[in-house]
Design a protein around this motif. Structure first.
Motif, PDB file in Angstrom:
ATOM      1  N   VAL A   1       0.846  -1.181   0.000  1.00  0.00           N
ATOM      2  CA  VAL A   1       0.000   0.000   0.000  1.00  0.00           C
ATOM      3  C   VAL A   1       0.889   1.242   0.000  1.00  0.00           C
ATOM      4  CG1 VAL A   1      -1.930  -1.175   1.155  1.00  0.00           C
ATOM      5  CG2 VAL A   1      -0.222   0.022   2.521  1.00  0.00           C
ATOM      6  N   HIS A   2       0.245   2.402  -0.072  1.00  0.00           N
ATOM      7  CA  HIS A   2       0.951   3.678  -0.114  1.00  0.00           C
ATOM      8  C   HIS A   2       2.050   3.709   0.962  1.00  0.00           C
ATOM      9  CE1 HIS A   2       0.777   7.918  -1.503  1.00  0.00           C
ATOM     10  NE2 HIS A   2       1.401   8.128  -0.358  1.00  0.00           N
ATOM     11  N   GLY A   3       3.256   4.044   0.566  1.00  0.00           N
ATOM     12  CA  GLY A   3       4.368   4.129   1.501  1.00  0.00           C
ATOM     13  C   GLY A   3       5.168   2.851   1.642  1.00  0.00           C
ATOM     14  N   PHE A   4       4.882   1.862   0.805  1.00  0.00           N
ATOM     15  CA  PHE A   4       5.539   0.555   0.973  1.00  0.00           C
ATOM     16  C   PHE A   4       7.056   0.612   0.811  1.00  0.00           C
ATOM     17  CE2 PHE A   4       4.961   0.560  -3.629  1.00  0.00           C
ATOM     18  CZ  PHE A   4       6.115  -0.062  -4.101  1.00  0.00           C
ATOM     19  N   MET A   5       7.590   1.667   0.209  1.00  0.00           N
ATOM     20  CA  MET A   5       9.039   1.781   0.017  1.00  0.00           C
ATOM     21  C   MET A   5       9.734   2.491   1.179  1.00  0.00           C
ATOM     22  SD  MET A   5       8.975   2.797  -4.020  1.00  0.00           S
ATOM     23  CE  MET A   5      10.756   2.881  -4.205  1.00  0.00           C
ATOM     24  N   ASN A   6       8.978   3.066   2.083  1.00  0.00           N
ATOM     25  CA  ASN A   6       9.516   3.878   3.167  1.00  0.00           C
ATOM     26  C   ASN A   6       9.763   3.019   4.404  1.00  0.00           C
ATOM     27  OD1 ASN A   6      10.030   5.651   5.250  1.00  0.00           O
ATOM     28  ND2 ASN A   6       8.274   6.971   4.849  1.00  0.00           N
ATOM     29  N   PRO A   7      11.035   2.800   4.769  1.00  0.00           N
ATOM     30  CA  PRO A   7      11.323   1.940   5.921  1.00  0.00           C
ATOM     31  C   PRO A   7      10.834   2.514   7.248  1.00  0.00           C
ATOM     32  CG  PRO A   7      13.322   2.980   5.131  1.00  0.00           C
ATOM     33  CD  PRO A   7      12.248   3.316   4.137  1.00  0.00           C
ATOM     34  N   PHE A   8      10.455   3.791   7.279  1.00  0.00           N
ATOM     35  CA  PHE A   8       9.965   4.413   8.500  1.00  0.00           C
ATOM     36  C   PHE A   8       8.435   4.409   8.576  1.00  0.00           C
ATOM     37  CE2 PHE A   8      14.083   6.308   7.506  1.00  0.00           C
ATOM     38  CZ  PHE A   8      14.792   5.910   8.625  1.00  0.00           C
ATOM     39  N   SER A   9       7.803   3.847   7.570  1.00  0.00           N
ATOM     40  CA  SER A   9       6.346   3.793   7.511  1.00  0.00           C
ATOM     41  C   SER A   9       5.834   2.470   8.060  1.00  0.00           C
ATOM     42  CB  SER A   9       5.883   3.951   6.056  1.00  0.00           C
ATOM     43  OG  SER A   9       4.501   3.697   5.940  1.00  0.00           O
ATOM     44  N   GLN A  10       4.661   2.500   8.654  1.00  0.00           N
ATOM     45  CA  GLN A  10       4.028   1.267   9.127  1.00  0.00           C
ATOM     46  C   GLN A  10       3.646   0.373   7.956  1.00  0.00           C
ATOM     47  OE1 GLN A  10       0.741   2.555  11.531  1.00  0.00           O
ATOM     48  NE2 GLN A  10       2.017   2.891  13.333  1.00  0.00           N
ATOM     49  N   THR A  11       3.569   0.938   6.752  1.00  0.00           N
ATOM     50  CA  THR A  11       3.174   0.168   5.570  1.00  0.00           C
ATOM     51  C   THR A  11       4.382  -0.372   4.794  1.00  0.00           C
ATOM     52  OG1 THR A  11       3.054   2.158   4.193  1.00  0.00           O
ATOM     53  CG2 THR A  11       1.033   1.468   5.334  1.00  0.00           C
ATOM     54  N   PHE A  12       5.575  -0.199   5.357  1.00  0.00           N
ATOM     55  CA  PHE A  12       6.797  -0.670   4.687  1.00  0.00           C
ATOM     56  C   PHE A  12       6.705  -2.156   4.376  1.00  0.00           C
ATOM     57  CE2 PHE A  12      11.269  -2.302   5.151  1.00  0.00           C
ATOM     58  CZ  PHE A  12      11.755  -1.765   3.975  1.00  0.00           C
ATOM     59  N   ASN A  13       7.107  -2.512   3.155  1.00  0.00           N
ATOM     60  CA  ASN A  13       7.160  -3.912   2.733  1.00  0.00           C
ATOM     61  C   ASN A  13       8.538  -4.125   2.114  1.00  0.00           C
ATOM     62  OD1 ASN A  13       7.016  -6.154   0.764  1.00  0.00           O
ATOM     63  ND2 ASN A  13       4.918  -6.316   1.529  1.00  0.00           N
ATOM     64  N   LYS A  14       9.430  -4.743   2.862  1.00  0.00           N
ATOM     65  CA  LYS A  14      10.825  -4.865   2.429  1.00  0.00           C
ATOM     66  C   LYS A  14      10.967  -5.530   1.071  1.00  0.00           C
ATOM     67  CE  LYS A  14      15.445  -6.442   3.728  1.00  0.00           C
ATOM     68  NZ  LYS A  14      15.939  -5.963   2.473  1.00  0.00           N
ATOM     69  N   GLU A  15      10.274  -6.637   0.859  1.00  0.00           N
ATOM     70  CA  GLU A  15      10.408  -7.352  -0.412  1.00  0.00           C
ATOM     71  C   GLU A  15       9.963  -6.473  -1.593  1.00  0.00           C
ATOM     72  OE1 GLU A  15       8.745 -11.362  -2.648  1.00  0.00           O
ATOM     73  OE2 GLU A  15       8.594 -11.221  -0.472  1.00  0.00           O
ATOM     74  N   SER A  16       8.831  -5.827  -1.461  1.00  0.00           N
ATOM     75  CA  SER A  16       8.348  -4.957  -2.537  1.00  0.00           C
ATOM     76  C   SER A  16       9.247  -3.738  -2.700  1.00  0.00           C
ATOM     77  CB  SER A  16       6.912  -4.513  -2.262  1.00  0.00           C
ATOM     78  OG  SER A  16       6.043  -5.613  -2.329  1.00  0.00           O
ATOM     79  N   ALA A  17       9.709  -3.198  -1.580  1.00  0.00           N
ATOM     80  CA  ALA A  17      10.614  -2.043  -1.647  1.00  0.00           C
ATOM     81  C   ALA A  17      11.894  -2.412  -2.382  1.00  0.00           C
ATOM     82  CB  ALA A  17      10.922  -1.533  -0.244  1.00  0.00           C
ATOM     83  N   ASP A  18      12.465  -3.564  -2.053  1.00  0.00           N
ATOM     84  CA  ASP A  18      13.686  -4.012  -2.735  1.00  0.00           C
ATOM     85  C   ASP A  18      13.446  -4.161  -4.238  1.00  0.00           C
ATOM     86  OD1 ASP A  18      15.020  -4.079  -0.316  1.00  0.00           O
ATOM     87  OD2 ASP A  18      14.958  -6.271  -0.108  1.00  0.00           O
ATOM     88  N   GLN A  19      12.301  -4.731  -4.604  1.00  0.00           N
ATOM     89  CA  GLN A  19      11.984  -4.890  -6.028  1.00  0.00           C
ATOM     90  C   GLN A  19      11.808  -3.524  -6.702  1.00  0.00           C
ATOM     91  OE1 GLN A  19       8.437  -7.282  -5.918  1.00  0.00           O
ATOM     92  NE2 GLN A  19       9.535  -9.167  -5.437  1.00  0.00           N
ATOM     93  N   ALA A  20      11.135  -2.610  -6.023  1.00  0.00           N
ATOM     94  CA  ALA A  20      10.915  -1.283  -6.597  1.00  0.00           C
ATOM     95  C   ALA A  20      12.229  -0.530  -6.750  1.00  0.00           C
ATOM     96  CB  ALA A  20       9.942  -0.489  -5.722  1.00  0.00           C
ATOM     97  N   PHE A  21      13.087  -0.596  -5.747  1.00  0.00           N
ATOM     98  CA  PHE A  21      14.379   0.096  -5.843  1.00  0.00           C
ATOM     99  C   PHE A  21      15.261  -0.527  -6.928  1.00  0.00           C
ATOM    100  CE2 PHE A  21      13.454   1.756  -1.483  1.00  0.00           C
ATOM    101  CZ  PHE A  21      13.441   3.090  -1.845  1.00  0.00           C
ATOM    102  N   GLN A  22      15.156  -1.831  -7.127  1.00  0.00           N
ATOM    103  CA  GLN A  22      15.886  -2.470  -8.233  1.00  0.00           C
ATOM    104  C   GLN A  22      15.346  -1.974  -9.572  1.00  0.00           C
ATOM    105  OE1 GLN A  22      18.717  -4.539  -8.028  1.00  0.00           O
ATOM    106  NE2 GLN A  22      18.718  -3.867 -10.171  1.00  0.00           N
TER     107      GLN A  22
END
Length: 147
Positions: free
Chosen positions: A113-134
Motif C-alpha cells: 500500500v501507499h508508503g511501501f518503500m519507506n522503511p519508517f512507515s508502518q506500511t513498509f514492505n521490504k520485499e516490494s521495496a527491494d523490487q521497486a528500488f531495483q
C-alpha cells in the motif's frame, strides 16, 4: 498531516512552479537533470515529465496523478504504484495510463500500500521495496548509459 500541510501551504501548482524554477537553475549547470518524487512529489514529478527540462522522471505512488491523466511525457518516465490505495483504484489508473500508449512511459505495480518503500512507515514492505528500488536502479542505469 504532512499532505494536509502541503495542500494548505503550498499546493500542487505552486510546488510545480518551485520545482520548475529549480530545474531551470540546474539545467544551467548540468546537461542531464532528472526528478524523483514520492506521494504528492510523484504527482509533481509527473507534471515535470511534460517539460523539456527533465531527462527522466520517476514517480512513486503518486495518487493525485489521476487528476492529471491527460499529460504526455516528453522524457523517459517511470511510475511506481502499490497494489492497493485507500483513496482510488490503482488498476483503473494504470489501465487509463496504459491505454494512452505513451512510448516514454513505464509503469510498475508492487505488492503493498501507499508508503511501501519507506522503511519508517508502518506500511513498509521490504520485499516490494527491494523490487521497486531495483526497478528504479535498472531504469536509471538505462537512462544514464548514454551519458
Amino acid at each position: 498531516m504532512a499532505y494536509q500541510n502541503f495542500v494548505q501551504n503550498i499546493g500542487i501548482d505552486e510546488g510545480s512552479k518551485q520545482i520548475t524554477n529549480m530545474l531551470i537553475q540546474l539545467k544551467q549547470e548540468y546537461d542531464e537533470v532528472g526528478v524523483i518524487g514520492f506521494s504528492v512529489g510523484a504527482t509533481m514529478s509527473w507534471l515535470c515529465s511534460e517539460s523539456n527540462l527533465c531527462n527522466f522522471v520517476i514517480g512513486c505512488y503518486g495518487s493525485r496523478i489521476r487528476d492529471y491523466i491527460n499529460r504526455s511525457p516528453v522524457c523517459p518516465t517511470l511510475l511506481i504504484f502499490p497494489a492497493e490505495e485507500q483513496t482510488f483504484d490503482v488498476d483503473s489508473l494504470i489501465n487509463s495510463l496504459e491505454q494512452k500508449r505513451e512510448p516514454l512511459l513505464e509503469i510498475k505495480k508492487f505488492y503493498g500500500v501507499h508508503g511501501f518503500m519507506n522503511p519508517f512507515s508502518q506500511t513498509f514492505n521490504k520485499e516490494s521495496a527491494d523490487q521497486a528500488f531495483q526497478t528504479i536502479s535498472d531504469f536509471l542505469e538505462k537512462q544514464l548509459a548514454n551519458y
